[in-house]
Design a protein around this motif. Structure first.
Motif, PDB file in Angstrom:
ATOM      1  N   ASP A 120     -22.495 -40.408  54.406  1.00  0.00           N
ATOM      2  CA  ASP A 120     -22.439 -40.764  55.832  1.00  0.00           C
ATOM      3  C   ASP A 120     -22.482 -42.282  56.029  1.00  0.00           C
ATOM      4  OD1 ASP A 120     -22.313 -38.122  56.553  1.00  0.00           O
ATOM      5  OD2 ASP A 120     -24.446 -37.938  57.026  1.00  0.00           O
ATOM      6  N   TYR A 121     -23.298 -42.948  55.228  1.00  0.00           N
ATOM      7  CA  TYR A 121     -23.410 -44.408  55.373  1.00  0.00           C
ATOM      8  C   TYR A 121     -22.108 -45.092  54.968  1.00  0.00           C
ATOM      9  CZ  TYR A 121     -25.456 -49.097  55.272  1.00  0.00           C
ATOM     10  OH  TYR A 121     -25.747 -50.416  55.510  1.00  0.00           O
ATOM     11  N   MET A 122     -21.509 -44.637  53.878  1.00  0.00           N
ATOM     12  CA  MET A 122     -20.235 -45.216  53.464  1.00  0.00           C
ATOM     13  C   MET A 122     -19.157 -44.967  54.516  1.00  0.00           C
ATOM     14  SD  MET A 122     -20.844 -46.902  50.749  1.00  0.00           S
ATOM     15  CE  MET A 122     -19.154 -47.369  50.347  1.00  0.00           C
ATOM     16  N   ASP A 123     -19.163 -43.776  55.100  1.00  0.00           N
ATOM     17  CA  ASP A 123     -18.222 -43.482  56.193  1.00  0.00           C
ATOM     18  C   ASP A 123     -18.414 -44.464  57.346  1.00  0.00           C
ATOM     19  OD1 ASP A 123     -16.700 -41.351  55.239  1.00  0.00           O
ATOM     20  OD2 ASP A 123     -18.155 -39.848  55.865  1.00  0.00           O
ATOM     21  N   GLU A 124     -19.672 -44.728  57.677  1.00  0.00           N
ATOM     22  CA  GLU A 124     -19.964 -45.654  58.773  1.00  0.00           C
ATOM     23  C   GLU A 124     -19.443 -47.049  58.468  1.00  0.00           C
ATOM     24  OE1 GLU A 124     -23.678 -47.134  61.603  1.00  0.00           O
ATOM     25  OE2 GLU A 124     -24.068 -45.775  59.939  1.00  0.00           O
ATOM     26  N   LEU A 125     -19.650 -47.512  57.228  1.00  0.00           N
ATOM     27  CA  LEU A 125     -19.166 -48.841  56.845  1.00  0.00           C
ATOM     28  C   LEU A 125     -17.646 -48.917  56.898  1.00  0.00           C
ATOM     29  CD1 LEU A 125     -21.438 -49.772  53.766  1.00  0.00           C
ATOM     30  CD2 LEU A 125     -21.757 -50.396  56.171  1.00  0.00           C
ATOM     31  N   VAL A 126     -16.982 -47.892  56.373  1.00  0.00           N
ATOM     32  CA  VAL A 126     -15.516 -47.882  56.361  1.00  0.00           C
ATOM     33  C   VAL A 126     -14.964 -47.852  57.784  1.00  0.00           C
ATOM     34  CG1 VAL A 126     -13.469 -46.564  55.688  1.00  0.00           C
ATOM     35  CG2 VAL A 126     -15.363 -46.815  54.078  1.00  0.00           C
ATOM     36  N   ASN A 127     -15.546 -47.014  58.627  1.00  0.00           N
ATOM     37  CA  ASN A 127     -15.065 -46.896  60.006  1.00  0.00           C
ATOM     38  C   ASN A 127     -15.298 -48.170  60.812  1.00  0.00           C
ATOM     39  OD1 ASN A 127     -14.183 -44.273  59.586  1.00  0.00           O
ATOM     40  ND2 ASN A 127     -16.124 -43.354  60.224  1.00  0.00           N
ATOM     41  N   ALA A 128     -16.269 -48.967  60.370  1.00  0.00           N
ATOM     42  CA  ALA A 128     -16.577 -50.214  61.079  1.00  0.00           C
ATOM     43  C   ALA A 128     -15.891 -51.423  60.434  1.00  0.00           C
ATOM     44  CB  ALA A 128     -18.093 -50.428  61.106  1.00  0.00           C
ATOM     45  N   GLU A 131     -29.772 -38.132  50.768  1.00  0.00           N
ATOM     46  CA  GLU A 131     -28.458 -37.518  51.000  1.00  0.00           C
ATOM     47  C   GLU A 131     -27.732 -38.146  52.189  1.00  0.00           C
ATOM     48  OE1 GLU A 131     -29.038 -33.297  51.231  1.00  0.00           O
ATOM     49  OE2 GLU A 131     -29.503 -33.108  49.092  1.00  0.00           O
ATOM     50  N   LYS A 132     -27.875 -39.469  52.301  1.00  0.00           N
ATOM     51  CA  LYS A 132     -27.217 -40.203  53.385  1.00  0.00           C
ATOM     52  C   LYS A 132     -26.098 -41.115  52.869  1.00  0.00           C
ATOM     53  CE  LYS A 132     -31.311 -40.223  56.368  1.00  0.00           C
ATOM     54  NZ  LYS A 132     -32.354 -41.050  57.004  1.00  0.00           N
ATOM     55  N   TYR A 133     -25.846 -41.086  51.577  1.00  0.00           N
ATOM     56  CA  TYR A 133     -24.880 -42.019  50.990  1.00  0.00           C
ATOM     57  C   TYR A 133     -23.485 -41.843  51.591  1.00  0.00           C
ATOM     58  CZ  TYR A 133     -21.747 -44.159  47.571  1.00  0.00           C
ATOM     59  OH  TYR A 133     -20.761 -44.903  46.976  1.00  0.00           O
ATOM     60  N   GLY A 176     -33.077 -48.485  58.023  1.00  0.00           N
ATOM     61  CA  GLY A 176     -32.483 -47.238  57.557  1.00  0.00           C
ATOM     62  C   GLY A 176     -30.984 -47.343  57.365  1.00  0.00           C
ATOM     63  N   ALA A 177     -30.329 -46.194  57.336  1.00  0.00           N
ATOM     64  CA  ALA A 177     -28.901 -46.121  57.032  1.00  0.00           C
ATOM     65  C   ALA A 177     -28.061 -46.309  58.291  1.00  0.00           C
ATOM     66  CB  ALA A 177     -28.582 -44.788  56.357  1.00  0.00           C
ATOM     67  N   PHE A 178     -28.144 -47.510  58.858  1.00  0.00           N
ATOM     68  CA  PHE A 178     -27.359 -47.827  60.041  1.00  0.00           C
ATOM     69  C   PHE A 178     -27.090 -49.330  60.061  1.00  0.00           C
ATOM     70  CE2 PHE A 178     -31.868 -47.468  61.057  1.00  0.00           C
ATOM     71  CZ  PHE A 178     -32.167 -48.696  61.621  1.00  0.00           C
ATOM     72  N   LEU A 179     -26.091 -49.718  60.840  1.00  0.00           N
ATOM     73  CA  LEU A 179     -25.719 -51.124  60.934  1.00  0.00           C
ATOM     74  C   LEU A 179     -26.686 -51.869  61.845  1.00  0.00           C
ATOM     75  CD1 LEU A 179     -21.827 -50.812  61.307  1.00  0.00           C
ATOM     76  CD2 LEU A 179     -23.103 -51.555  59.291  1.00  0.00           C
ATOM     77  N   PRO A 180     -26.872 -53.173  61.613  1.00  0.00           N
ATOM     78  CA  PRO A 180     -27.745 -53.935  62.506  1.00  0.00           C
ATOM     79  C   PRO A 180     -27.147 -54.036  63.898  1.00  0.00           C
ATOM     80  CG  PRO A 180     -26.632 -55.385  60.941  1.00  0.00           C
ATOM     81  CD  PRO A 180     -26.318 -53.992  60.523  1.00  0.00           C
ATOM     82  N   GLY A 181     -28.024 -54.253  64.881  1.00  0.00           N
ATOM     83  CA  GLY A 181     -27.558 -54.442  66.244  1.00  0.00           C
ATOM     84  C   GLY A 181     -27.010 -55.844  66.452  1.00  0.00           C
ATOM     85  N   ASP A 182     -26.746 -56.184  67.703  1.00  0.00           N
ATOM     86  CA  ASP A 182     -26.196 -57.488  68.042  1.00  0.00           C
ATOM     87  C   ASP A 182     -27.167 -58.598  67.637  1.00  0.00           C
ATOM     88  OD1 ASP A 182     -24.184 -59.171  69.717  1.00  0.00           O
ATOM     89  OD2 ASP A 182     -26.164 -59.704  70.503  1.00  0.00           O
ATOM     90  N   GLN A 183     -26.688 -59.568  66.877  1.00  0.00           N
ATOM     91  CA  GLN A 183     -27.554 -60.607  66.329  1.00  0.00           C
ATOM     92  C   GLN A 183     -28.220 -61.447  67.418  1.00  0.00           C
ATOM     93  OE1 GLN A 183     -26.768 -62.749  62.450  1.00  0.00           O
ATOM     94  NE2 GLN A 183     -26.207 -64.398  63.833  1.00  0.00           N
ATOM     95  N   PHE A 186     -31.629 -49.723  47.864  1.00  0.00           N
ATOM     96  CA  PHE A 186     -31.082 -49.099  49.065  1.00  0.00           C
ATOM     97  C   PHE A 186     -30.115 -47.983  48.678  1.00  0.00           C
ATOM     98  CE2 PHE A 186     -28.217 -48.910  52.823  1.00  0.00           C
ATOM     99  CZ  PHE A 186     -29.170 -48.464  53.728  1.00  0.00           C
ATOM    100  N   LEU A 187     -29.363 -48.170  47.601  1.00  0.00           N
ATOM    101  CA  LEU A 187     -28.500 -47.099  47.111  1.00  0.00           C
ATOM    102  C   LEU A 187     -29.345 -45.904  46.686  1.00  0.00           C
ATOM    103  CD1 LEU A 187     -25.734 -45.988  46.299  1.00  0.00           C
ATOM    104  CD2 LEU A 187     -25.964 -47.199  44.117  1.00  0.00           C
ATOM    105  N   GLU A 188     -30.452 -46.165  46.011  1.00  0.00           N
ATOM    106  CA  GLU A 188     -31.345 -45.080  45.575  1.00  0.00           C
ATOM    107  C   GLU A 188     -31.874 -44.320  46.792  1.00  0.00           C
ATOM    108  OE1 GLU A 188     -35.219 -43.216  44.554  1.00  0.00           O
ATOM    109  OE2 GLU A 188     -34.969 -45.016  45.779  1.00  0.00           O
ATOM    110  N   TYR A 189     -32.232 -45.059  47.855  1.00  0.00           N
ATOM    111  CA  TYR A 189     -32.684 -44.425  49.095  1.00  0.00           C
ATOM    112  C   TYR A 189     -31.581 -43.556  49.700  1.00  0.00           C
ATOM    113  CZ  TYR A 189     -33.165 -44.296  54.206  1.00  0.00           C
ATOM    114  OH  TYR A 189     -33.167 -43.906  55.521  1.00  0.00           O
TER     115      TYR A 189
END
Length: 345
Positions: free
Chosen positions: A260-268, A256-258, A209-216, A248-251
């Motif tokens: 929030d997801y971009m915010d998460e990427l930028v903040n990380a 309506e998570k685009y 989903g619209a979240f970052l992966p955990g610790d590899q 994934f962009l279409e998803y």
């Protein structure tokens, strides 16, 4: 059978449609990726050395995965010709580029795939094949792929979204988990992934989903423990962040998570991850021979600054180029970083 975005004539089935969404960063308050790179002294972004030649040999695939950045599927007919493969071989001959990474679609569906692998091996290159696993069982003509891979000492890299059927099938299709388990057992049977073997079998995880992966490393331990229940062993697990392109962009847009997801990427955003992005040591070749900085730029049709077709390949020139960047690049620089070989920090 699910259709690709392109076959659906979906707006996001085209690079123009995707870039229209990505370029509209001001309306959602996302800073330009170039500005972030300027802050850390990496604008323009420059290569280090081309170590990896990643070649997409076609978009045809036996699967239609929910988050596929290639928008691959059975209805995609783009296939690299033998002539373009020969141009790739000509470009590679005599270079110090050590690794060739073959991807798709399902690369094995290209009718010239085995010939190409054999020719690459004759050049002394380490060959990686990104195998979706189910292709091995899709048709009797593919059943001997594990033995073919073994014979040529191919590094097999395979996507397995999770170690349970429910999550894997949700992302890749009903029955994919069971077929993937069987294919992994077939690869193990010829020596792949075993401690005493030099046959490398790596798995790829990307979030559902619209979240970052955990610790590899933690995820790798989980995968190894759970897959051992099926008597399956493997070498390394690569965690790859979902980039906001194609399916994934279409998803993201549909749910309506685009924003929030971009915010998460930028903040990380992680300067150390930005330092090690894969486009600095990789070049990407499309099925039609055009050259890109990475596989993701290829899908957005953002051609390289420099010789734009493999027939004109010039390593020295390409190693001095400015790398094309855009908002999707936040995906490779978030958290521990992301590349086709997993985290970068």
């Amino acid at each position: 059978m699910l259709k690709s975005l392109q076959r659906q004539k979906h707006k996001l089935g085209s690079s123009e449609g995707q870039l229209e969404v990505l370029d509209d960063s001001e309306s959602i308050g996302i800073p330009a990726f170039d500005e972030k790179m300027k802050e850390i002294g990496h604008s323009p972004l420059k290569p280090t050395h081309i170590d990896i030649f990643q070649i997409n040999v076609g978009k045809m695939c036996n699967q239609v995965c929910a988050h596929c950045h290639v928008d691959a599927g059975p209805d995609r007919k783009e296939i690299m010709t033998k002539g373009t493969m020969q141009q790739c071989l000509d470009a590679l001959e005599g270079t110090d580029i050590s690794t060739v990474d073959l991807t798709g679609g399902a690369p094995e569906m290209n009718p010239h795939f085995r010939w190409f692998v054999e020719e690459l091996c004759k050049l002394g290159k380490q060959v990686i094949v990104r195998c979706n696993l189910t292709i091995i069982l899709a048709n009797p003509k593919y059943n001997d792929l594990p033995e073919f891979f073994r014979k040529h000492k191919i590094n097999v890299v395979s996507s397995l979204p999770y170690f349970t059927a429910k999550r894997t099938d949700a992302q890749r299709g009903v029955g994919v988990f069971d077929k993937s388990i069987k294919a992994l057992q077939m690869l193990n049977a010829v020596g792949y992934g075993k401690e005493e073997s030099d046959l490398k079998l790596d798995l790829v995880y990307n979030p559902a989903g619209a979240f970052l992966p955990g610790d590899q490393k933690a995820l790798e331990s989980q995968f190894k423990r759970k897959l051992l229940e099926y008597d399956i062993v493997f070498n390394d697990l690569f965690c790859i962040t979902n980039l906001p392109i194609s399916r994934f962009l279409e998803y993201l847009v549909k749910t309506e998570k685009y924003e929030d997801y971009m915010d998460e990427l930028v903040n990380a955003f992680n300067p150390a991850a930005a330092e090690g992005v894969m486009c600095r040591n990789t070049i990407s070749i499309g099925w039609d021979g055009y050259v890109y900085d990475c596989d993701f730029n290829q899908m957005l049709e953002l051609k390289v600054n420099g010789p734009q077709h493999i027939k004109d390949f010039d390593q020295d020139t390409l190693e001095k180029r400015e790398i094309i960047i855009n908002q999707h690049c936040y995906g490779c620089t978030a958290g521990a970083g992301s590349s086709c070989g997993g985290t970068t920090t």
